[in-house]
Design an enzyme around this catalytic site. Structure first.
Site, PDB file in Angstrom:
ATOM      1  CE  LYS A 162      -3.539  -2.841   1.763  1.00  0.00           C
ATOM      2  NZ  LYS A 162      -4.445  -3.296   2.803  1.00  0.00           N
ATOM      3  CG  HIS A 197     -13.320  17.696 -16.462  1.00  0.00           C
ATOM      4  ND1 HIS A 197     -12.280  17.180 -17.196  1.00  0.00           N
ATOM      5  CD2 HIS A 197     -13.413  16.929 -15.352  1.00  0.00           C
ATOM      6  CE1 HIS A 197     -11.766  16.154 -16.542  1.00  0.00           C
ATOM      7  NE2 HIS A 197     -12.427  15.968 -15.428  1.00  0.00           N
TER       8      HIS A 197
END
Lengths: 395, 395, 395, 395
Positions: free
Chosen positions: B222, B387
């Site tokens: 991670k 967008h």
């Protein structure tokens, strides 16, 4: 037409209004037809799809990600003060238990002190010139015309403010980072729009730019980078605490001297392995809060960077700090207003305007609890056993 | 008792069986009482909490993350072959549309070729000795006793196989990486358990180890790291395609020559900025699939690393490849068996045993589609406008 | 006294005047006595040792490093203009021949264009506070008091000017980089002295600093670092040229298309391997000039970083650039005034005041020649054979 | 001819025998004529130029680099045992004094323990295939045919032994690192020749390789890289010592507790700044020994990487170690046999065959002394004052 010719069958869409249960159902039927899978759970959601415009296209239903509740988390922040119960969305057994245990430990030690050091969001256009010399000279012009560029950029946004244009030069390019404050939004989109407006103004006013590219790997959106670790992306936030050895021994069955030794070994390991985080597992807590609260979990890529710095005091006390240099959070916009996501932000008193600093502090405090919990568990060699106990369905 | 003394009010748990609607409801009431927030959506879920043992503690409800459907994705893999409709869980407007557009582009170009190059999962104990010399000598012993160590490790697991012990030395420590294949599970937990067993055998059989730590920043779970980019964590998988200029022009309103120039600028930008991914935004697609299919989204930290390599052919064709060196995926264990997550895996024909390679290929192919879509949009300067169109509710 | 007790025999020194042939001879005799080696060559030098005060202690003689002469190097700089014959001090066979060949190639292509993009030298104190909050607040104070700090720093030096204080925060520390221009000196020492004076002023005027350390790995003197690659240390200088394919074919027996392909492969290799220089071997030329001209060759550690960016033009022309982000050079101070070193600077017209920019451009131009020469040789697979021809005494 | 046409005047060479005083003098005259500089010192050398074949081309004379003598250095190595007087070639005032002081400190503490952990030299060809799948399959073939490849490689060299072929894959390339032991030579050239022979054998025996490049930024010769820090280039060597607080106080006027705190701050600084060496200044000592003893000082680029790991023991003792992961050294070949260089190796008992391990240990021990000396000086804030005292001629 090309669809028909090559046999491609696109996902059904309702061109009039695609954000309805009917449109969703048409897609669920399509999936049944194409794959044989009958969706029962994905199509179970508790809100009206009309809220999803601006959040998703070709809506099919939801992922139901389990939320566990950890807390109380005691925070001594500048914006977050007091106790919080933190929703963590995850399917990884032991994660909630581990963070919860860390929160208990730090509660007993007086809580977590949090500080936001910096706050900025970037878009990073690169400008190309005939040669290095013109690129360098353009850099001077950029500095001289900052006010006008700022005006052009800010004309496109209510909440974004251009605070700086960083410059990085190489070859015949000038790479820039346009740094903005973005209020309670994460701001990737508003900075994109503002920077594009700024670039148009620049191109109109500065002759000799051969080409420009709106993004060239210097904002490193959704990617981990040294430049973001150095210069902040989103919030740069620190969580600190002093843990006494007796609490570590009682709650964690570890001791601070051994934890400190383990940390030294981890620090060198991380330096050698080229890791972006010398700590334990901040991505776990960050991701779980991100999913619960409607943050963009893809930003875990950069939000997972961290600097851990610890000190073993002569009396055995353990000073522990974690600095998150590029924590991307929002309490407004994006997924924060969706049904479950908003509830989770509300649980933390962090929904909407004026709350993003508080939220960033809660995230950082949560991370610190997880670091201490896993850090002490590794030392106590309880770690695998903990997984055995909780993670029963693991292969 | 200390709870009472210091006023800490823990989250309610049912010690007998905490995985019930009643236990969940008790916590929802607790949240109401402590924070004033009445949960309506979080507590709306379509499965029985009893399935969650091993996945979450102190269950409170679910995050409902919207899923959009993209496709068809055409894959020419060794495990994944044919067309797939890909569930993407996200609240980021334009994401699904962008991936969908990339899938259309690559469909027209004949699909994405995928190849798994390597497959391994690590746990990385460090061993501490009185001085460097003993650490070095222990390294030799480790090599000589690999078979016995492998036996000790594999005794703890059905599906994990120890394939190699990497060694990295510094000071008086020997850092190791125990590499396993883990079948259809991601394998972080089984490798933890197996490696702990191996370490116990080692400590019993090799005198002179001063201390060992089960993890010291060399598996970088991670976390993004150079060692994982070099040596693989999870799947190392490549997606490749050749795109013709005319398709790019028609579908993307860009052209391959300009895309190639932009890529060169991005490559240098990424080299300078110290990024872990010289591509565009692989984390977006990976995260969206991960959340939909019950992967551990915290692994986006390392799964977001990528190497993009492109070539502009003399005829204007564009060879594009993305290598994901540390893609952590599972089709078994973890969150893969939960209600919505399993349905999403089933839609891809990837639920359960023997499916993880297929799934990894689908993820990689999806990533490639997103890279080309955003890459060409940046070039076409349509990106911000896209967008604007879809992301209406942005601040 | 402790010397006598433990038998330690220190190197003889003349406390009155140690910079004499007699003192040197006493040490040569000492070496003869202690090791049996009679120094004949080390003690053969052509200058008076009295010039060495400030350059070396316990002088024993000299290393005689062979110098080869390469050129003419044709430079189209802003400071260096025209032809130069470059002294290269090395014992590596083929190095001079290779650079010489590259200089011939670029001469035929019209020379090398050079540009200095930035110029700054650092010292990087870190300040420690009780917690992160005080560290952050101190950062604000530093900005507000820049003028006074600048005055304190500059009081210690004639040629150093403080231009900026960069800030990097983590935990309860504020790391800074004090950036100076340093005229014709490399400036590591004057920046050290100036920054220490600045720190004393700061400590006198800002209560609450728990401790400060004059250096904490943010100037990264004599070490390679991302921060220096991003933000310059010494000179940031670019060398550029356009090479025609026919010249490459005639002089190098390579071709630009193949060189371009090889470069793409090298770029990805370097990104993966985590290298500080995606080029070929700039350290070779830099080190050879450094030794010849009295630069501090230990600065090869950071001066060896480089960014290569190339473009293959439609007509087969090859644009090649190398950016050296942290080139540490001087034409005054350090070893530049010593006997042979000064002569070599004089050969380049670069000795003394006002010459450092010219010198930096010559170094960068030389590097570019070496990159093209080795780059084309690798492609032509002549490389090893070249070593066979010239490097006859290799094992 | 093209020379005449474009006016380029090459450096004079004697095609019959260029390694004579006459040829050198012709070049000195040429420099006089072209630049007006009359070389007096550069042309003063004490050896016959005929020894330089294989070391330099177009010989013009020498750089006379001052050597200071430091010691005694007390080493408890496996190859170097006892006291050594170390020649340091430098023009940087205080360098010799600082190392000498560190040697005194460590002498009083019982000397430096040194250990060579690994030893290997690389050449790193990359192989290009039509797609990733063929590249991966070739990787399997490489493993299966190691013995034959080894035979082909070793046929070209007496002292080089191929010990491993590392593989790193991305896109349609397989990057490799051919690892050799190279006896007492540094080995860059012999590994180049051996690897080229191996590649020819490979290309002859494996159909389907589209192209190969003998070097693609994975050996990172003369460049710093993470892959070399992880996997060793040259010698991986550790120097360790335990220093008592009372010696630190007496010799250095510092104390171990404060040094330890400073180290923690430096460690974090280095992690953030992306440095290749978390220590102080190992490049200083390494470069000075390299120049004195005929090593290739361009290798300071990679030899300057280092990992410092320290521990503060409960009794105040300070364990200090430095690991140099890529120290490139030779006692045979290259510049080691030249006049002054050989004398300096002989002073250390390190000239010729069978001495390279001893020499590597001496270098590492020297580095440790310098780290402690500067590290304690920074803490004692004596550092700048020390420069004032010795570095009198600084600007």
């Amino acid at each position: 037409m090309s669809e028909l010719l090559n046999g491609r069958v696109p996902v059904p869409r309702d061109r009039e209004n695609d954000y309805t249960r009917e449109a969703e159902q048409r897609r669920a039927d399509f999936i049944k037809e194409r794959t044989g899978v009958e969706l029962q759970h994905v199509t179970s959601y508790s809100f009206d799809p009309s809220v999803l415009t601006g959040n998703v296209e070709q809506f099919l239903g939801v992922a139901q990600v389990p939320i566990g509740l950890a807390g109380p988390l005691l925070v001594n922040g500048e914006h977050a003060r007091g106790e919080f119960y933190v929703p963590l969305a995850t399917a990884e057994g032991t994660l909630v238990a581990s963070y919860n245990r860390g929160m208990r430990l730090l509660y007993e030690c007086g809580g977590v002190t949090t500080t936001i050091l910096d706050d900025r969001m970037q878009r990073a256009p690169a400008f190309l010139f005939p040669s290095a010399r013109e690129a360098r000279d353009f850099g001077g012009w950029l500095r001289d015309n900052f006010d006008a560029i700022k005006e052009a950029a800010e004309a496109t946004t209510r909440s974004g403010k251009l605070i700086e244009i960083e410059q990085y030069s190489a070859s015949r390019m000038l790479y820039t980072r346009f740094d903005y404050t973005t209020g309670d939004a994460a701001g990737q989109n508003l900075t994109g729009k503002a920077t594009q407006a700024a670039c148009k103004w620049i191109v109109d006013n500065y002759p000799g730019i051969e080409h420009y590219f709106l993004e060239s790997n210097f904002a490193t959106d959704k990617k981990s980078s040294q430049v973001n670790m150095l210069h902040t992306r989103g919030k740069r936030v620190v969580a600190e605490a002093v843990i006494t050895n007796d609490v570590i021994q009682r709650v964690m069955r570890a001791n601070t001297e051994l934890m400190f030794r383990a940390r030294q070994v981890s620090n060198l390991g991380g330096f050698m392995s080229g890791v972006n985080n010398n700590g334990a597992h901040s991505a776990n807590g960050i991701t779980a809060i991100f999913i619960a609260t409607g943050q963009d979990a893809a930003n875990v890529a950069e939000s997972s960077a961290a600097f851990v710095h610890v000190e073993l005091r002569p009396n055995g006390d353990y000073y522990y700090s974690v600095t998150i240099p590029s924590l991307i959070v929002a309490t407004y916009g994006g997924g924060t207003g969706l049904a479950t996501q908003r509830e989770c932000l509300e649980m933390l008193g962090c929904y909407g305007a004026g709350k993003v600093a508080k939220f960033a502090e809660i995230v950082a405090a949560t991370v610190l609890c997880g670091e201490l919990s896993l850090g002490s568990a590794i030392v106590a060699e309880e770690w695998v056993e903990a997984h055995d106990l909780y993670g029963r369905n693991r292969p």
